[in-house]
Design an enzyme around this catalytic site. Structure first.
Site, PDB file in Angstrom:
ATOM      1  N   CYS A  38     -24.989  32.986  57.433  1.00 48.69           N
ATOM      2  CA  CYS A  38     -25.361  31.726  58.099  1.00 48.69           C
ATOM      3  C   CYS A  38     -26.705  31.772  58.826  1.00 48.69           C
ATOM      4  O   CYS A  38     -27.649  31.102  58.433  1.00 48.69           O
ATOM      5  CB  CYS A  38     -24.266  31.346  59.090  1.00 48.69           C
ATOM      6  SG  CYS A  38     -22.682  31.034  58.296  1.00 48.69           S
TER       7      CYS A  38
HETATM    8  N1  LIG Z   1     -18.762  32.965  56.548  1.00 45.67           N
HETATM    9  C1  LIG Z   1     -18.862  32.298  57.686  1.00 45.67           C
HETATM   10  O1  LIG Z   1     -18.673  32.853  58.759  1.00 45.67           O
HETATM   11  C2  LIG Z   1     -19.221  30.820  57.698  1.00 45.67           C
HETATM   12  C3  LIG Z   1     -19.081  30.118  58.893  1.00 45.67           C
HETATM   13  C4  LIG Z   1     -19.401  28.774  58.926  1.00 45.67           C
HETATM   14  C5  LIG Z   1     -19.866  28.136  57.767  1.00 45.67           C
HETATM   15  N2  LIG Z   1     -20.018  28.846  56.608  1.00 45.67           N
HETATM   16  C6  LIG Z   1     -20.481  28.123  55.422  1.00 45.67           C
HETATM   17  O2  LIG Z   1     -19.340  27.873  54.585  1.00 45.67           O
HETATM   18  C7  LIG Z   1     -19.712  27.931  53.221  1.00 45.67           C
HETATM   19  C8  LIG Z   1     -18.869  28.971  52.490  1.00 45.67           C
HETATM   20  O3  LIG Z   1     -19.150  30.238  53.059  1.00 45.67           O
HETATM   21  P1  LIG Z   1     -18.221  31.518  52.831  1.00 45.67           P
HETATM   22  O4  LIG Z   1     -18.706  32.551  53.784  1.00 45.67           O
HETATM   23  O5  LIG Z   1     -16.789  31.120  52.844  1.00 45.67           O
HETATM   24  O6  LIG Z   1     -18.643  31.908  51.330  1.00 45.67           O
HETATM   25  P2  LIG Z   1     -17.900  32.999  50.389  1.00 45.67           P
HETATM   26  O7  LIG Z   1     -18.951  33.496  49.462  1.00 45.67           O
HETATM   27  O8  LIG Z   1     -17.124  33.966  51.217  1.00 45.67           O
HETATM   28  O9  LIG Z   1     -16.853  32.130  49.574  1.00 45.67           O
HETATM   29  C9  LIG Z   1     -17.229  31.105  48.722  1.00 45.67           C
HETATM   30  C10 LIG Z   1     -16.319  31.123  47.500  1.00 45.67           C
HETATM   31  O10 LIG Z   1     -16.633  29.980  46.708  1.00 45.67           O
HETATM   32  C11 LIG Z   1     -16.440  30.342  45.350  1.00 45.67           C
HETATM   33  N3  LIG Z   1     -17.101  29.358  44.501  1.00 45.67           N
HETATM   34  C12 LIG Z   1     -18.414  29.171  44.270  1.00 45.67           C
HETATM   35  N4  LIG Z   1     -18.603  28.100  43.478  1.00 45.67           N
HETATM   36  C13 LIG Z   1     -17.388  27.604  43.195  1.00 45.67           C
HETATM   37  C14 LIG Z   1     -16.929  26.487  42.439  1.00 45.67           C
HETATM   38  N5  LIG Z   1     -17.763  25.660  41.803  1.00 45.67           N
HETATM   39  N6  LIG Z   1     -15.603  26.280  42.360  1.00 45.67           N
HETATM   40  C15 LIG Z   1     -14.733  27.099  42.996  1.00 45.67           C
HETATM   41  N7  LIG Z   1     -15.111  28.152  43.744  1.00 45.67           N
HETATM   42  C16 LIG Z   1     -16.423  28.394  43.845  1.00 45.67           C
HETATM   43  C17 LIG Z   1     -16.985  31.756  45.273  1.00 45.67           C
HETATM   44  O11 LIG Z   1     -16.478  32.451  44.147  1.00 45.67           O
HETATM   45  C18 LIG Z   1     -16.491  32.336  46.607  1.00 45.67           C
HETATM   46  O12 LIG Z   1     -15.234  32.998  46.458  1.00 45.67           O
HETATM   47  C19 LIG Z   1     -21.218  28.216  53.199  1.00 45.67           C
HETATM   48  O13 LIG Z   1     -21.916  27.010  53.165  1.00 45.67           O
HETATM   49  C20 LIG Z   1     -21.441  28.894  54.544  1.00 45.67           C
HETATM   50  O14 LIG Z   1     -22.764  28.745  54.992  1.00 45.67           O
HETATM   51  C21 LIG Z   1     -19.674  30.178  56.536  1.00 45.67           C
END
Ligand SMILES: NC(=O)c1ccc[n+]([C@@H]2O[C@H](COP(=O)([O-])OP(=O)(O)OC[C@H]3O[C@@H](n4cnc5c(N)ncnc54)[C@H](O)[C@@H]3O)[C@@H](O)[C@H]2O)c1
Length: 438
Positions: A276
């Protein structure tokens, strides 16, 4: 409110048993899927990663904040299933999109995961469904990227399809502010969209904060993360200035924090990491550039924060030099490679860059991290050194980069000949001749 919206609201409201889809089962999506399943909903999680789908269906958690027992219980009771086929969402009342939003090569937003998920979803959407985007993104994404894709299927947002944005604020590893205890900001494309999204989140979160539009909700997240990035850059620069003047930055922060108003402490560290903070502000600067405005704080903060791994490398070299040792040929043990305490996430971790920089200077670098069994350095898999075998006395210097609470700091300072502590954490180690503190 039209009948179609009212019926959906009745299905989403706490006490009802809707079907909820979660697209993207990562750090954000899996805890959310578990929370909705616990609220009594039937949850279908979708991920393109077949290993993640199989793990969920086997009741095996791959996210620290989700206990395997809790997951298994929900899977066994049939309340949570996972699939790689978006068609399984055809009966969902609500779908929440939690896919990654990384940066492209020139640090421009890469919303291809959002468009990929939206295009797939567009094939199954029908009247009477709510879609919420949770991925962090620039203001306008929900309106300009999602809405046209969904309306191209003959649906009208606000009439028979409902669309909202709600930023995710989850803090992996934080056991005090868990998902249900973090207020949830919700902005709808229309007031009815917002009302339905509020009903959805009230199932699992005590405090829901409605805002006037999806763009406002998108901007809230970018402001929060830019706020952190700028303040971390400020305190990182303060640490650099204090070190030059022979003042303890930790004493300065501690004393300043006694001011009961108008001050909030931030702590210096080895640099920003994770999915992030290093990326999100760039979503805002990119969007502003399209509007002919060049944001200055974002670039400046990023410049300082990105320099921190180099600064830490120089600190290690200086500390060795002060003891008549060269960095070249020195044995360096990195303690913690995850980007933050008590998680195994190494995405953009500054510790990895510090390792690269130390190795480039000829140091012999190993690491121990209880949450990260192995990393890949220059294409080669490097395992975490077993703590029982680590034998701190055999290393020239231990560099603490992550504040995992499992570490016994007193033992580390007692047994390592030299310790460079760069943790971004409040707990200070007692002064010792072999301890150098950021
Ligand atoms: N990790 C954090 O602490 C956090 C906190 C707040 C916001 N965010 C935001 O949340 C969002 C997700 O982050 P995350 O850390 O969970 O990512 P992540 O990489 O841990 O998980 C995302 C998942 O989405 C899947 N994916 C991608 N494209 C896809 C599709 N078309 N259909 C189905 N699945 C699909 C991937 O395989 C992956 O498993 C991002 O925008 C991030 O910036 C993350």
């Amino acid at each position: 409110m039209d009948a179609i919206a009212q019926e959906l609201k009745d299905r989403l409201t706490a006490g009802a048993t809707p079907t909820i889809g979660v697209v993207g089962l990562g750090y954000v999506g899996l805890p959310l899927a578990v929370a909705f399943a616990r609220s009594g909903a039937a949850v279908v999680g979708i991920d393109l990663d077949a290993r993640r789908v199989a793990a969920v269906n086997a009741g095996t958690s791959f996210i620290e904040d989700v206990s395997g027992d809790a997951l298994r219980e929900l899977v066994d009771s049939g309340r949570l299933t996972a699939s790689d086929d978006v068609l399984t969402l055809k009966d969902a009342d609500a779908v929440v999109i939690c896919v990654p939003t990384p940066l492209g090569k020139s640090r421009e937003p890469d919303v291809s995961f959002i468009t990929g998920a939206a295009d797939a979803l567009a094939r199954v959407l029908h009247p009477g469904q709510l879609v919420v985007l949770e991925s962090t993104t620039y203001p306008g994404t929900t309106q300009e990227v999602l809405r046209p894709r969904f309306e191209a299927c003959g649906l009208t947002v606000g009439k028979d399809l409902f669309l909202a944005f709600s930023p995710e604020r989850i803090d992996p590893g934080n056991t005090t502010y868990t998902l249900d205890r973090i207020p949830k900001v919700v902005g709808g494309v229309t007031p009815v969209c917002r009302e339905l999204a509020v009903a959805l989140y009230r199932r699992i979160i005590g405090h829901v904060v409605p805002v006037s539009s999806a763009e406002t909700a998108e901007m809230v997240k970018l402001y929060e993360n830019t706020f952190r990035s700028v303040n971390i850059a400020l305190v990182n620069e303060l640490a650099i200035m204090c070190r030059r003047l022979g003042i303890s930055v930790w004493e300065v922060i501690g004393a300043a924090a006694t001011k009961p108003f108008g001050f909030m402490p931030f702590y210096p560290g080895p640099g920003l990491g994770g999915h992030c903070l290093p990326s999100d502000p760039y979503y805002l600067s990119w969007r502003m550039r399209l509007s002919g405005y060049e944001p200055r704080f974002i670039a400046f903060a990023d410049e300082i924060n990105r320099r921190m791994p180099h600064y830490v490398t120089e600190m290690v070299a200086d500390a060795l030099n002060d003891r008549g040792r060269a960095l070249k040929g020195a044995r360096v043990l990195m303690l913690g490679v995850a980007y933050k305490a008590n998680v195994g996430d190494v995405r953009d971790s500054p510790a990895l860059e510090i390792m690269d920089l130390l190795r480039a200077k000829g140091a012999d670098v190993g690491y121990h991290d209880p949450y990260v069994p192995a990393i890949t350095v220059a294409g080669v898999k490097l395992p975490s050194i077993d703590w029982a075998q680590a034998d701190l006395g055999r290393w020239d210097v231990a560099v603490i980069t992550t504040a995992h609470t499992t570490y016994d700091w007193a033992t580390i300072v007692r047994d390592a000949p030299l310790v460079v502590d760069t943790r971004n954490a409040t707990g200070r180690l007692p002064a010792a001749p072999n301890l150098v503190r950021l």
